[in-house]
Design an enzyme around this catalytic site. Structure first.
Site, PDB file in Angstrom:
ATOM      1  N   ASN A   9       0.858  -1.180  -0.107  1.00 20.75           N
ATOM      2  CA  ASN A   9       0.103   0.042  -0.117  1.00 20.75           C
ATOM      3  C   ASN A   9       1.169   1.506  -0.045  1.00 20.75           C
ATOM      4  OD1 ASN A   9      -1.632   2.147   1.008  1.00 20.75           O
ATOM      5  ND2 ASN A   9      -3.048   1.338   2.053  1.00 20.75           N
ATOM      6  N   LYS A  12       0.187   3.728   2.862  1.00 24.62           N
ATOM      7  CA  LYS A  12       0.983   3.597   4.053  1.00 24.62           C
ATOM      8  C   LYS A  12       2.729   3.443   3.964  1.00 24.62           C
ATOM      9  CE  LYS A  12      -1.657  -0.180   5.392  1.00 24.62           C
ATOM     10  NZ  LYS A  12      -1.474  -1.603   6.300  1.00 24.62           N
ATOM     11  N   ASP A  73      -0.261  -3.871   9.980  1.00 23.70           N
ATOM     12  CA  ASP A  73      -1.384  -4.499   9.222  1.00 23.70           C
ATOM     13  C   ASP A  73      -2.640  -3.342  10.495  1.00 23.70           C
ATOM     14  OD1 ASP A  73      -2.910  -6.738   8.426  1.00 23.70           O
ATOM     15  OD2 ASP A  73      -3.947  -6.746  10.401  1.00 23.70           O
ATOM     16  N   GLY A 169      -7.920   5.809   2.432  1.00 21.23           N
ATOM     17  CA  GLY A 169      -9.180   4.234   2.665  1.00 21.23           C
ATOM     18  C   GLY A 169     -10.340   4.889   3.202  1.00 21.23           C
ATOM     19  N   TYR A 170     -11.330   4.462   4.127  1.00 21.99           N
ATOM     20  CA  TYR A 170     -11.785   4.839   5.320  1.00 21.99           C
ATOM     21  C   TYR A 170     -11.592   6.653   5.696  1.00 21.99           C
ATOM     22  CZ  TYR A 170     -12.942   0.262   5.223  1.00 21.99           C
ATOM     23  OH  TYR A 170     -13.646  -1.307   5.154  1.00 21.99           O
ATOM     24  N   ARG A 198      -1.260   5.214  12.888  1.00 21.94           N
ATOM     25  CA  ARG A 198       0.497   4.922  12.449  1.00 21.94           C
ATOM     26  C   ARG A 198       1.060   5.305  12.677  1.00 21.94           C
ATOM     27  NH1 ARG A 198      -2.268   4.328   7.742  1.00 21.94           N
ATOM     28  NH2 ARG A 198      -2.547   2.146   7.854  1.00 21.94           N
TER      29      ARG A 198
END
Ligand code: ITT
Length: 215
Positions: A9, A12, A73, A169-170, A198
């Site tokens: 990703n 990330k 994760d 993402g969200y 993160r």
């Protein structure tokens, strides 16, 4: 120490790089999977928790690359949905099944599913959090360090979200605590990293890395 950021990703990777660069880890060289110039098979994320999956990814990529690997994760837990999407956040629209759908489309469908499942739930009962678990594995497959971070918020109601163009993402649905005024997709990358799950996990991992590389 060369450390591979073991994620497919790119968002990330960018967030992790930015946070770890700010930590001034002089003895650490960060590279991404893409920097290695080969394709690696993605390990099956069969763990029941974020922590288990982080260890699975870190040890699998360490074995595949021959380098120390740092894996993340992460996902979204929504209280009104009993913690879902949880460990299947990335593939929620397909009940956790990996179908090969492109990330962009997946994100959009995941978000639609969450909004659908929360239909009619008022804002004060839409509490949610992002969770991030990290694991650092050695090329021999030993887990040398782990860390965790969380970010509290609420999933906005349809009159308020989706909003914002940053993140992934969200993020466009997630109203950040304590004031719930903006989504995490409205935060500039630096601001998100300062508050996010993160960012917190990466800063804790940096402390572990300082300890490991000092001996
Ligand atoms: P790798 O496994 O290759 O690292 P991935 O995106 O599949 O990439 P995960 O299995 O950890 O990673 O799933 C994380 C999902 O959780 C991600 O795809 C988003 O849907 C959600 N998520 C995690 N962190 C997020 C963030 O900071 N903002 C928005 N959504 C996030």
């Amino acid at each position: 120490m060369k450390i591979v950021l073991a994620t497919g990703n790119q968002h990330k990777t960018a967030e992790l790089r930015a946070v770890l660069a700010g930590e001034g880890l002089r003895a650490v060289e960060l590279v991404s999977l893409a920097d290695l110039g080969r394709d690696f098979p993605e390990p099956a994320e069969i763990g029941a928790t974020f922590a288990e999956n982080a260890r699975i990814k870190a040890t699998a990529y360490a074995a595949l690359t021959g380098f120390h690997c740092l894996a993340d994760d992460s996902g979204l837990e929504i209280d009104a949905l009993e913690g879902r999407p949880g460990v299947i956040s990335s593939h929620y629209c397909t009940q956790g099944l990996e179908t090969g759908m492109a990330r962009g489309e997946r994100d959009e469908r995941n978000n639609r599913r969450v909004m659908h499942e929360l239909e009619g739930v008022p804002l004060d009962r839409r509490a949610a959090r992002f969770v991030c678990e990290m694991a650092l594995a050695s090329p021999e497959g030993r887990v040398l360090a782990t860390s965790r971070g969380t970010m509290e918020g609420r999933i906005g109601t349809p009159d308020r979200v989706p909003r914002g163009a940053h993140g992934f993402g969200y993020d466009p649905l997630f109203l950040v605590a304590p004031d719930f005024a903006s989504t995490s997709a409205e935060l500039e990358p630096k601001a998100k990293n300062a508050l996010s799950h993160r960012g917190e996990a990466a800063r804790r991992m940096a402390a572990e890395l300082r300890r490991i590389t000092a001996v």
